[in-house]
Write a protein that holds these residues in place. Sequence first.
Motif, PDB file in Angstrom:
ATOM      1  N   SER A 238       1.018  -1.157   0.393  1.00 48.69           N
ATOM      2  CA  SER A 238       0.177   0.116   0.226  1.00 48.69           C
ATOM      3  C   SER A 238       0.540   1.108  -0.142  1.00 48.69           C
ATOM      4  O   SER A 238       0.430   2.409  -0.926  1.00 48.69           O
ATOM      5  CB  SER A 238      -1.272  -0.321   1.321  1.00 48.69           C
ATOM      6  N   ASP A 239       1.895   0.712   0.264  1.00 47.19           N
ATOM      7  CA  ASP A 239       3.227   2.352   0.802  1.00 47.19           C
ATOM      8  C   ASP A 239       2.922   2.532  -0.788  1.00 47.19           C
ATOM      9  O   ASP A 239       3.360   3.859  -0.603  1.00 47.19           O
ATOM     10  CB  ASP A 239       4.276   2.001   1.039  1.00 47.19           C
TER      11      ASP A 239
ATOM     12  N   GLY B  77      -8.695  -3.220   8.156  1.00 43.49           N
ATOM     13  CA  GLY B  77      -7.209  -1.561   7.984  1.00 43.49           C
ATOM     14  C   GLY B  77      -6.858  -1.600   7.189  1.00 43.49           C
ATOM     15  O   GLY B  77      -6.499  -0.056   7.346  1.00 43.49           O
ATOM     16  N   GLU B  78      -6.768  -2.167   6.055  1.00 41.53           N
ATOM     17  CA  GLU B  78      -6.234  -1.671   5.008  1.00 41.53           C
ATOM     18  C   GLU B  78      -7.499  -0.900   4.956  1.00 41.53           C
ATOM     19  O   GLU B  78      -6.328  -0.076   3.651  1.00 41.53           O
ATOM     20  CB  GLU B  78      -5.711  -2.962   3.844  1.00 41.53           C
TER      21      GLU B  78
ATOM     22  N   GLN C 152      -9.389   1.785   5.469  1.00 41.50           N
ATOM     23  CA  GLN C 152      -9.318   2.463   5.900  1.00 41.50           C
ATOM     24  C   GLN C 152      -7.607   3.259   5.885  1.00 41.50           C
ATOM     25  O   GLN C 152      -8.005   4.720   5.738  1.00 41.50           O
ATOM     26  CB  GLN C 152      -9.249   2.092   7.557  1.00 41.50           C
ATOM     27  N   LYS C 153      -7.109   2.430   6.226  1.00 35.88           N
ATOM     28  CA  LYS C 153      -5.854   3.775   5.641  1.00 35.88           C
ATOM     29  C   LYS C 153      -5.587   3.648   4.091  1.00 35.88           C
ATOM     30  O   LYS C 153      -5.064   5.036   3.613  1.00 35.88           O
ATOM     31  CB  LYS C 153      -4.470   2.193   6.342  1.00 35.88           C
TER      32      LYS C 153
ATOM     33  N   HIS D  97      -7.721   6.813   3.738  1.00 38.12           N
ATOM     34  CA  HIS D  97      -7.516   8.090   4.798  1.00 38.12           C
ATOM     35  C   HIS D  97      -6.110   8.809   3.184  1.00 38.12           C
ATOM     36  O   HIS D  97      -6.368   9.410   3.760  1.00 38.12           O
ATOM     37  CB  HIS D  97      -6.718   7.697   5.690  1.00 38.12           C
ATOM     38  N   ARG D  98      -5.470   7.942   2.971  1.00 38.93           N
ATOM     39  CA  ARG D  98      -3.917   8.320   2.478  1.00 38.93           C
ATOM     40  C   ARG D  98      -4.396   8.800   0.789  1.00 38.93           C
ATOM     41  O   ARG D  98      -3.880   9.879   0.515  1.00 38.93           O
ATOM     42  CB  ARG D  98      -3.462   7.106   2.013  1.00 38.93           C
TER      43      ARG D  98
END
Length: 114
Positions: A42-43, A91-92, A94-95, A98-99
């Motif tokens: 994801s980064d 969790g992924e 939501q992250k 947000h990103r």
Amino acid sequence: MPIQKGVATFTLDTGRCPPWLFQRMVKLGRSMVVGLVAEYGSDEVVKRLADPVWFQSLGTVLAFDWNASGLTTILTAALKEAIRNSNLSPGEKQKAEHRLLRQQAGTADQNRGK
């Protein structure tokens, strides 16, 4: 080879994205995001989304008009919808949402000259 510099002007789009096109963008965007996250994490996906050229190119790949003034808004909405309904863990999701929103806000700030 020297870097070419110039100014690009785009017409303001006064219409709306047709629902059939938006749904296609969501479907293809979902497949692309899930695949990219699985392959690169994801980064790395967020880094790529933060690159204006990559982001514009992604909008074109997802079939939104390349010179439409609403590409950022429509593409961000389509990707948010794609992430919301993807196979990513909660969790992924939501992250990623947000990103994506932070990236959109950063791009908007850059466009305003902040």
